[in-house]
Design a protein around this motif. Structure first.
Motif, mmCIF file in Angstrom:
data_model
loop_
_atom_site.group_PDB
_atom_site.id
_atom_site.type_symbol
_atom_site.label_atom_id
_atom_site.label_comp_id
_atom_site.label_asym_id
_atom_site.label_seq_id
_atom_site.Cartn_x
_atom_site.Cartn_y
_atom_site.Cartn_z
ATOM 1 N N UNK A 74 0.820 -1.214 0.000
ATOM 2 C CA UNK A 74 0.000 0.000 0.000
ATOM 3 C C UNK A 74 0.857 1.268 0.000
ATOM 4 N N UNK A 75 2.033 1.195 0.602
ATOM 5 C CA UNK A 75 2.850 2.394 0.790
ATOM 6 C C UNK A 75 4.139 2.369 -0.012
ATOM 7 N N UNK A 76 4.271 1.416 -0.901
ATOM 8 C CA UNK A 76 5.484 1.280 -1.704
ATOM 9 C C UNK A 76 5.808 2.555 -2.476
ATOM 10 N N UNK A 77 4.790 3.169 -3.088
ATOM 11 C CA UNK A 77 5.018 4.379 -3.881
ATOM 12 C C UNK A 77 4.558 5.652 -3.171
ATOM 13 N N UNK A 78 4.310 5.559 -1.868
ATOM 14 C CA UNK A 78 3.881 6.725 -1.083
ATOM 15 C C UNK A 78 4.425 6.645 0.340
ATOM 16 N N UNK A 79 5.752 6.564 0.460
ATOM 17 C CA UNK A 79 6.377 6.360 1.774
ATOM 18 C C UNK A 79 6.095 7.467 2.789
ATOM 19 N N UNK A 80 5.798 8.672 2.340
ATOM 20 C CA UNK A 80 5.532 9.768 3.280
ATOM 21 C C UNK A 80 4.244 9.531 4.071
ATOM 22 N N UNK A 81 3.349 8.702 3.546
ATOM 23 C CA UNK A 81 2.090 8.433 4.241
ATOM 24 C C UNK A 81 2.200 7.297 5.257
ATOM 25 N N UNK A 82 3.227 6.497 5.145
ATOM 26 C CA UNK A 82 3.353 5.330 6.021
ATOM 27 C C UNK A 82 3.391 5.704 7.507
ATOM 28 N N UNK A 83 4.111 6.764 7.921
ATOM 29 C CA UNK A 83 4.098 7.132 9.345
ATOM 30 C C UNK A 83 2.706 7.522 9.860
ATOM 31 N N UNK A 84 1.869 8.079 8.988
ATOM 32 C CA UNK A 84 0.498 8.415 9.390
ATOM 33 C C UNK A 84 -0.266 7.122 9.659
ATOM 34 N N UNK A 85 -0.184 6.205 8.723
ATOM 35 C CA UNK A 85 -0.865 4.917 8.877
ATOM 36 C C UNK A 85 -0.320 4.162 10.086
ATOM 37 N N UNK A 86 0.982 4.221 10.296
ATOM 38 C CA UNK A 86 1.570 3.535 11.453
ATOM 39 C C UNK A 86 0.981 4.054 12.767
ATOM 40 N N UNK A 87 0.782 5.360 12.868
ATOM 41 C CA UNK A 87 0.182 5.933 14.087
ATOM 42 C C UNK A 87 -1.251 5.440 14.289
ATOM 43 N N UNK A 88 -2.003 5.386 13.201
ATOM 44 C CA UNK A 88 -3.381 4.903 13.297
ATOM 45 C C UNK A 88 -3.421 3.430 13.697
ATOM 46 N N UNK A 89 -2.524 2.636 13.124
ATOM 47 C CA UNK A 89 -2.504 1.207 13.458
ATOM 48 C C UNK A 89 -1.974 0.969 14.871
ATOM 49 N N UNK A 90 -1.100 1.843 15.326
ATOM 50 C CA UNK A 90 -0.642 1.744 16.720
ATOM 51 C C UNK A 90 -1.832 1.942 17.661
ATOM 52 N N UNK A 91 -2.680 2.930 17.349
ATOM 53 C CA UNK A 91 -3.890 3.129 18.146
ATOM 54 C C UNK A 91 -4.756 1.867 18.103
ATOM 55 N N UNK A 92 -4.964 1.327 16.884
ATOM 56 C CA UNK A 92 -5.839 0.170 16.711
ATOM 57 C C UNK A 92 -5.320 -1.049 17.474
ATOM 58 N N UNK A 93 -4.001 -1.244 17.467
ATOM 59 C CA UNK A 93 -3.424 -2.384 18.195
ATOM 60 C C UNK A 93 -3.636 -2.260 19.691
ATOM 61 N N UNK A 94 -3.599 -1.042 20.193
ATOM 62 C CA UNK A 94 -3.746 -0.822 21.633
ATOM 63 C C UNK A 94 -5.205 -0.719 22.073
ATOM 64 N N UNK A 95 -6.097 -0.446 21.133
ATOM 65 C CA UNK A 95 -7.511 -0.240 21.472
ATOM 66 C C UNK A 95 -8.200 -1.571 21.768
ATOM 67 N N UNK A 96 -9.053 -1.553 22.746
ATOM 68 C CA UNK A 96 -9.810 -2.736 23.122
ATOM 69 C C UNK A 96 -10.852 -3.072 22.057
ATOM 70 N N UNK A 97 -10.892 -4.326 21.648
ATOM 71 C CA UNK A 97 -11.937 -4.792 20.746
ATOM 72 C C UNK A 97 -11.783 -4.409 19.294
ATOM 73 N N UNK A 98 -10.570 -4.077 18.856
ATOM 74 C CA UNK A 98 -10.354 -3.699 17.458
ATOM 75 C C UNK A 98 -9.550 -4.795 16.757
ATOM 76 N N UNK A 99 -10.071 -5.239 15.628
ATOM 77 C CA UNK A 99 -9.396 -6.205 14.780
ATOM 78 C C UNK A 99 -8.904 -5.462 13.541
ATOM 79 N N UNK A 100 -7.632 -5.650 13.203
ATOM 80 C CA UNK A 100 -7.039 -5.012 12.030
ATOM 81 C C UNK A 100 -6.986 -6.038 10.917
ATOM 82 N N UNK A 101 -7.567 -5.699 9.769
ATOM 83 C CA UNK A 101 -7.522 -6.592 8.617
ATOM 84 C C UNK A 101 -6.928 -5.847 7.431
ATOM 85 N N UNK A 102 -5.858 -6.400 6.893
ATOM 86 C CA UNK A 102 -5.203 -5.804 5.735
ATOM 87 C C UNK A 102 -5.918 -6.214 4.467
ATOM 88 N N UNK A 103 -6.019 -5.264 3.564
ATOM 89 C CA UNK A 103 -6.530 -5.511 2.226
ATOM 90 C C UNK A 103 -5.466 -5.037 1.243
#
Length: 179
Positions: A74-103
């Motif tokens: 997803x971020x191969x050609x848009x590396x500047x966006x990866x840190x934004x997504x990483x922050x969101x996924x960090x929240x999701x990993x720590x949040x209760x009851x959230x399942x992360x599914x990659x597409x």
């Protein structure tokens, strides 16, 4: 996604993908088209249908990629966006009851009940978070899709610092609404 779909199929129909595939074979089903028609006639649609299709005919390559491979792609050609997504996924990993599914092109954030957010690298400079719920107190939330689309609300993010308390509170509220 494969496991989640298989669990949903078992929970909603009482039969596993293998059980459905065996029944389809016994009924003489030999093509994807005939399987789809047969299952729809029995009220089996959507992700449930995909599980049975994959069991009978194999899964597309992208379903067999690891979460890391999908996320990296997803971020191969848009590396500047990866840190934004990483922050969101960090929240999701720590949040209760959230399942992360990659597409292939986005990340789905789900509760056991349903999907509540979608993280999408829209272009090379913008990452969008689509939410299932309108949150009047979130100034940055904008309507973007037609009425009736469950993901009609968007937060547009352009840099890591855009992932602030308001964005995380919006994700929390969307998660809570989908429990």
């Amino acid at each position: 996604m494969i496991d989640s779909n298989a669990e949903r199929l078992q929970r909603t129909t009482g039969r596993s993908a293998t059980g459905w595939a065996n029944a389809a074979r016994d009924a003489g089903i030999a093509t994807r088209e005939s399987l789809s028609s047969w299952l729809r006639g029995l009220g089996v649609t959507g992700y449930n249908l995909l599980s049975i299709d994959g069991e009978m005919f194999g899964y597309p390559e992208l379903f067999l990629q690891s979460a890391d491979e999908l996320y990296d792609g997803q971020y191969l050609d848009r590396p500047a966006l990866r840190p934004i997504a990483d922050r969101l996924l960090h929240w999701a990993q720590a949040a209760d009851g959230v399942d992360i599914q990659m597409r292939k092109t986005y990340v789905s954030l789900q509760t056991p009940r349903r999907k509540f957010a979608q993280v999408t690298p829209t272009n090379r400079t913008t990452l969008d978070v689509f939410l299932r719920v309108e949150l009047p107190d979130v100034a940055a939330l904008e309507p973007v899709r037609a009425a009736g689309d469950p993901f009609a609300w968007r937060l547009r993010l352009r840099e890591p610092d855009d992932v602030d308390d308001a964005v995380l509170d919006a994700l929390t509220a969307a998660r809570d609404d989908s429990r």
